[in-house]
Design an enzyme around this catalytic site. Structure first.
Site, PDB file in Angstrom:
ATOM      1  CB  SER A   1      -0.941   0.013   1.208  1.00  0.00           C
ATOM      2  OG  SER A   1      -0.218  -0.091   2.417  1.00  0.00           O
TER       3      SER A   1
ATOM      4  CG  HIS B   1      -3.928  -1.134  -1.798  1.00  0.00           C
ATOM      5  ND1 HIS B   1      -4.298   0.193  -1.883  1.00  0.00           N
ATOM      6  CD2 HIS B   1      -3.780  -1.400  -0.475  1.00  0.00           C
ATOM      7  CE1 HIS B   1      -4.368   0.705  -0.672  1.00  0.00           C
ATOM      8  NE2 HIS B   1      -4.057  -0.235   0.196  1.00  0.00           N
TER       9      HIS B   1
ATOM     10  CE  LYS C   1      -7.252   0.189   0.522  1.00  0.00           C
ATOM     11  NZ  LYS C   1      -8.031  -0.072   1.755  1.00  0.00           N
TER      12      LYS C   1
END
Length: 395
Positions: free
Chosen positions: A183, A211, A242
């Protein structure tokens, strides 16, 4: 000693506030998007994880509103007891199908997902091999598990193997856990090598793809799809906060492993379930990702455009293939000052300072979305270049 004595510390925070360069808790007054309103300013947002740009998508918003009207604002209990809705079950089914796994389990947050998965799967006699740059939630999951955590140097496969060689597999189970996309640095784990070592030493592999989902792979299925190793990862973990434009998290694995976690994981059993609106938003975002895989390519294109622009201007970045592009600013004070100046000029970025980085290697973390435009990138690039020039003499 007074228990609260430590609360009068935080000298770095105090100093940053005294210098008027404290960079945290800026207040938004608009939807999250490529451009936002923050503290009365129009700001180009290159500091969020809204990778596919779906947080303000009208279909996602509509799905959340309809779920709120149908189910109310919350579930009032845990999934284990009175908090399981039909929409929770459907989300798990859809995630499992998308990720090509037998089953999936949802958790109330991404952080809680790692706590719940790792603490259930690894026990007192087991070993967890953990990349040193893994997310904080992985570290806390390891602590909660009572297993022995062994850290290996970041993406150092020789170090990982040397650690594996020291474990007696006749009495201990082994879990290798890694971020798919790290990240802070934006780099991708060495999954092919990790899988090969896991097979050699009888270990299981868990990938935190918070991610990676919506970012890597032809269809956005993440790190394993990127490497063509979807059948080789034992547990996927991910988050809805996300690419999937909501809040919550999940694991995807075999039916047996998922069923075990449902009945053993304390963070799953004793936490209230995800709100209906959050579930509906995540389901709709997943539907859009499946329907519009071109968003994944758009994300790559805009990230590549910005990466090439930064390199062209001589900006010192960490190389990556992802929408996370960290820029070296080296000192904490220089980082905070640069973030303040960029904010004042209409660009929001994230500071990453020690101890999140080694001393002297502080960063500005920038991240991009599929809905950014090249015009916005050109403006941001110009401001970044100006500000880095202005702060270069700050120690």
């Amino acid at each position: 000693m007074d228990l609260f004595k430590k609360c009068s510390g935080l000298e770095n925070v105090k100093r940053a506030k005294e210098l008027d360069i404290y960079p945290y808790f800026h207040t938004l007054s608009s939807k999250q998007g490529p451009q936002v309103v923050m503290e009365g300013k129009d700001i180009i947002m290159i500091g969020s994880n809204n990778y596919l740009g779906l947080t303000s998508h009208p279909e996602v918003i509509e799905a959340g509103v309809k779920a709120l009207e149908k189910y109310g604002s919350g579930c009032s209990g845990s999934r284990f007891l009175n908090g399981t809705l039909d929409t929770h079950v459907l989300l798990e089914k859809e995630l499992a199908e998308f990720l090509k796994k037998e089953d999936a389990v949802t958790f109330s947050t991404g952080f809680q997902s790692n706590l719940g998965i790792i603490s259930a799967i690894a026990g007192r006699n087991d070993y967890i091999l953990c990349d040193k740059e893994n997310h904080a939630s992985i570290y806390d999951g390891c602590r909660l598990s009572f297993a022995k955590m062994v850290r290996y140097n970041h993406s150092d496969m020789q170090d990982l193997e040397s650690r594996l060689q020291q474990i007696d597999t006749s009495v201990s189970g082994i879990l290798i856990v890694t971020d798919g996309v790290f990240s802070m640095g934006g780099d991708i784990c060495k999954l092919p090598e990790i899988v090969a070592l896991a097979k050699k030493y009888g270990a299981r592999v868990m990938v935190d793809d918070a991610h990676g989902l919506g970012v890597l792979g032809k269809h956005g299925r993440g790190t394993a799809e990127h490497f063509g190793l979807e059948d080789e990862v034992d547990i996927y973990m991910g988050t809805f906060s996300k690419s999937l434009a909501s809040i919550g998290g999940y694991m995807a694995s075999s039916k047996e492993v998922c069923e075990y976690v449902r009945h053993v994981s304390r963070p799953f059993i004793f936490c209230a379930s995800i709100t209906p609106a959050s579930v509906a938003c995540a389901r709709k975002a997943l539907e859009i990702l499946i329907r519009e895989p071109e968003r994944v390519q758009k994300l790559r294109d805009i990230s590549s455009y910005m990466r090439q622009g930064l390199k062209r201007e001589g900006v010192d970045i960490i190389e990556s293939q992802t929408p996370i592009i960290p820029i070296y600013t080296y000192s904490d004070e220089r980082t905070f000052t640069a973030c303040k100046l960029l904010f004042e000029r209409g660009v929001y970025v994230n500071p990453v300072v020690s101890p999140a980085t080694p001393v002297g290697q502080s960063l500005i973390r920038t991240s991009y979305t599929a809905t950014h435009t090249t015009e916005q990138m050109d403006i941001a690039l110009s401001k970044i270049k100006q500000v880095l020039k202005e702060v270069e003499n700050i120690n």
